[in-house]
Design an enzyme around this catalytic site. Sequence first.
Site, PDB file in Angstrom:
ATOM      1  N   ASN A   1      51.651  46.397  -8.428  1.00 29.54           N
ATOM      2  CA  ASN A   1      52.864  46.218  -9.613  1.00 29.54           C
ATOM      3  C   ASN A   1      53.217  47.511  -9.686  1.00 29.54           C
ATOM      4  O   ASN A   1      52.305  48.856 -10.325  1.00 29.54           O
ATOM      5  CB  ASN A   1      51.520  46.120 -10.856  1.00 29.54           C
ATOM      6  CG  ASN A   1      52.143  46.032 -11.861  1.00 29.54           C
ATOM      7  OD1 ASN A   1      54.019  46.130 -12.227  1.00 29.54           O
ATOM      8  ND2 ASN A   1      51.522  46.447 -13.372  1.00 29.54           N
ATOM      9  N   TRP A   2      54.444  48.109  -8.765  1.00 33.66           N
ATOM     10  CA  TRP A   2      54.906  49.267  -9.181  1.00 33.66           C
ATOM     11  C   TRP A   2      55.851  49.595 -10.861  1.00 33.66           C
ATOM     12  O   TRP A   2      55.893  50.755 -10.943  1.00 33.66           O
ATOM     13  CB  TRP A   2      56.298  49.344  -8.676  1.00 33.66           C
ATOM     14  CG  TRP A   2      56.352  48.506  -7.493  1.00 33.66           C
ATOM     15  CD1 TRP A   2      54.702  48.507  -6.356  1.00 33.66           C
ATOM     16  CD2 TRP A   2      56.877  48.677  -5.830  1.00 33.66           C
ATOM     17  NE1 TRP A   2      55.320  47.631  -4.780  1.00 33.66           N
ATOM     18  CE2 TRP A   2      56.899  47.943  -4.632  1.00 33.66           C
ATOM     19  CE3 TRP A   2      58.384  48.566  -6.621  1.00 33.66           C
ATOM     20  CZ2 TRP A   2      57.458  48.090  -3.507  1.00 33.66           C
ATOM     21  CZ3 TRP A   2      59.508  47.762  -4.899  1.00 33.66           C
ATOM     22  CH2 TRP A   2      59.006  48.310  -3.880  1.00 33.66           C
ATOM     23  N   LYS A   3      55.636  48.707 -11.826  1.00 32.60           N
ATOM     24  CA  LYS A   3      55.726  49.222 -12.817  1.00 32.60           C
ATOM     25  C   LYS A   3      57.347  49.744 -13.241  1.00 32.60           C
ATOM     26  O   LYS A   3      57.786  49.452 -12.039  1.00 32.60           O
ATOM     27  CB  LYS A   3      54.867  50.400 -13.727  1.00 32.60           C
ATOM     28  CG  LYS A   3      53.023  49.758 -13.440  1.00 32.60           C
ATOM     29  CD  LYS A   3      52.263  50.544 -14.109  1.00 32.60           C
ATOM     30  CE  LYS A   3      50.852  50.926 -13.971  1.00 32.60           C
ATOM     31  NZ  LYS A   3      49.988  50.207 -14.784  1.00 32.60           N
TER      32      LYS A   3
ATOM     33  N   HIS B   1      50.870  41.664 -19.205  1.00 30.62           N
ATOM     34  CA  HIS B   1      50.145  43.073 -18.605  1.00 30.62           C
ATOM     35  C   HIS B   1      49.913  43.249 -20.087  1.00 30.62           C
ATOM     36  O   HIS B   1      50.368  43.710 -20.488  1.00 30.62           O
ATOM     37  CB  HIS B   1      51.503  44.058 -17.506  1.00 30.62           C
ATOM     38  CG  HIS B   1      50.935  44.704 -17.411  1.00 30.62           C
ATOM     39  ND1 HIS B   1      50.356  45.955 -17.688  1.00 30.62           N
ATOM     40  CD2 HIS B   1      50.273  45.062 -16.359  1.00 30.62           C
ATOM     41  CE1 HIS B   1      49.668  47.098 -16.796  1.00 30.62           C
ATOM     42  NE2 HIS B   1      49.421  45.973 -15.459  1.00 30.62           N
TER      43      HIS B   1
ATOM     44  N   GLU C   1      49.957  46.406 -21.000  1.00 36.45           N
ATOM     45  CA  GLU C   1      51.074  47.392 -21.286  1.00 36.45           C
ATOM     46  C   GLU C   1      52.107  46.490 -21.671  1.00 36.45           C
ATOM     47  O   GLU C   1      52.527  47.631 -23.000  1.00 36.45           O
ATOM     48  CB  GLU C   1      52.223  48.318 -19.964  1.00 36.45           C
ATOM     49  CG  GLU C   1      50.754  49.024 -19.373  1.00 36.45           C
ATOM     50  CD  GLU C   1      50.647  49.836 -18.057  1.00 36.45           C
ATOM     51  OE1 GLU C   1      52.096  49.030 -17.674  1.00 36.45           O
ATOM     52  OE2 GLU C   1      50.219  50.641 -17.892  1.00 36.45           O
TER      53      GLU C   1
ATOM     54  N   GLU D   1      42.024  43.024 -16.129  1.00 39.35           N
ATOM     55  CA  GLU D   1      42.178  44.124 -16.047  1.00 39.35           C
ATOM     56  C   GLU D   1      41.706  44.967 -17.352  1.00 39.35           C
ATOM     57  O   GLU D   1      42.148  44.778 -17.956  1.00 39.35           O
ATOM     58  CB  GLU D   1      43.714  44.091 -15.753  1.00 39.35           C
ATOM     59  CG  GLU D   1      44.442  43.607 -14.965  1.00 39.35           C
ATOM     60  CD  GLU D   1      45.973  44.538 -14.457  1.00 39.35           C
ATOM     61  OE1 GLU D   1      45.886  45.047 -13.677  1.00 39.35           O
ATOM     62  OE2 GLU D   1      47.097  44.592 -15.423  1.00 39.35           O
TER      63      GLU D   1
ATOM     64  N   GLY E   1      45.360  52.817 -15.069  1.00 42.69           N
ATOM     65  CA  GLY E   1      46.232  54.058 -15.316  1.00 42.69           C
ATOM     66  C   GLY E   1      45.449  54.215 -15.265  1.00 42.69           C
ATOM     67  O   GLY E   1      45.428  56.249 -15.272  1.00 42.69           O
TER      68      GLY E   1
ATOM     69  N   SER F   1      42.940  51.154 -11.458  1.00 43.11           N
ATOM     70  CA  SER F   1      42.571  51.610 -11.244  1.00 43.11           C
ATOM     71  C   SER F   1      41.173  51.961  -9.301  1.00 43.11           C
ATOM     72  O   SER F   1      40.413  52.094  -9.020  1.00 43.11           O
ATOM     73  CB  SER F   1      41.613  52.747 -12.038  1.00 43.11           C
ATOM     74  OG  SER F   1      42.245  53.253 -12.909  1.00 43.11           O
TER      75      SER F   1
ATOM     76  N   GLY G   1      47.562  49.133  -9.761  1.00 41.07           N
ATOM     77  CA  GLY G   1      49.375  49.559  -9.816  1.00 41.07           C
ATOM     78  C   GLY G   1      49.310  51.123  -9.047  1.00 41.07           C
ATOM     79  O   GLY G   1      50.335  51.139  -8.003  1.00 41.07           O
ATOM     80  N   GLY G   2      48.918  52.359  -9.441  1.00 49.81           N
ATOM     81  CA  GLY G   2      49.212  53.626  -9.191  1.00 49.81           C
ATOM     82  C   GLY G   2      49.524  53.359  -7.075  1.00 49.81           C
ATOM     83  O   GLY G   2      50.052  54.467  -6.371  1.00 49.81           O
TER      84      GLY G   2
HETATM   85  C1  PEP Z   1      48.145  47.734 -13.124  1.00 50.60           C
HETATM   86  O1  PEP Z   1      49.016  48.337 -13.850  1.00 50.60           O
HETATM   87  O2  PEP Z   1      47.771  46.962 -13.026  1.00 50.60           O
HETATM   88  C2  PEP Z   1      47.059  48.756 -12.573  1.00 50.60           C
HETATM   89  C3  PEP Z   1      45.949  48.111 -11.921  1.00 50.60           C
HETATM   90  O3  PEP Z   1      47.208  49.936 -12.847  1.00 50.60           O
HETATM   91  P1  PEP Z   1      46.285  50.671 -12.387  1.00 50.60           P
HETATM   92  O4  PEP Z   1      45.914  50.370 -10.419  1.00 50.60           O
HETATM   93  O5  PEP Z   1      47.245  51.974 -11.745  1.00 50.60           O
HETATM   94  O6  PEP Z   1      45.245  50.920 -12.924  1.00 50.60           O
END
Ligand code: PEP
Length: 248
Positions: A9-11, A94, A96, A166, A172, A211, A232-233
């Site tokens: 997920n590049w956001k 998600h 967010e 999640e 994040g 994470s 994500g990251g």
């Molecule tokens: C996400 O945004 O779905 C996510 C899991 O982010 P991260 O891996 O950065 O925690």
Amino acid sequence: MRKTIVAGNWKMNASKDSVDNLIKDLLTGMDGITSEVLVCAPFPYLAQVELLIQGSKVMLGAQNLNTNASGAYTGEVSADMIKDFGARHVIVGHSERRSLYGETSAMVAEKTKAALNAGLTPLLCIGESIEQRDSGNTEAVIEKQLSAVIELVGIEAFNQIIIAYEPVWAIGTGVTATPEQAQEAHLFIRSLLAKNDESVAQKTPILYGGSMNASNASELISCADIDGGLIGGAALKAEDFLQICKVG
Ligand code: PEP
């Protein structure tokens, strides 16, 4: 036997150059990877990614959709538009979007339905906040979020849905759920599906997100009910993302 799925997920992180470099680096490292690999790009980059991944096993997804098919919805993007760029998946719910854009579980259910109707596979995100976990409400929150979708689309539809557990406190933050915490939540989610249909429950992929990185992916994905990751990251660095993809 469920396949391992690793979704990035590049956001809201991309530029034409960074997308070029990231996909090219990903493609050079795909040999021998048996997991299903998916990248969820911001809307403006779907066309670019579609071209870059042609002929590879990397799949494309979007990060959100509007429930309407077309019309006067300025700034919005429909499921058919997403499909038009070769995407097969779309993230819905998600955390967010739930926390920053006021998406309720009812809205997430409608988005799941719109994606399914267009032939897209929804990647349905559910999970509790730290306050909800600390007050002992993790299971109640997960059940409410999941039930809203089951009630609208029916349990059979989960043959076309990927769930991502999640925990909001892990997204994040660099704080990952322990394998025990994650497995416990995944088993609970599978048991909720099984109450409706045992065979659908056994087939539905449930990914962990929060994470996940190259160092902790293996211990998480090796848990019985964890079928991969939503990243994500670490999905923004080809080397790290490939490392996670190799776990499957
Ligand atoms: C996400 O945004 O779905 C996510 C899991 O982010 P991260 O891996 O950065 O925690």
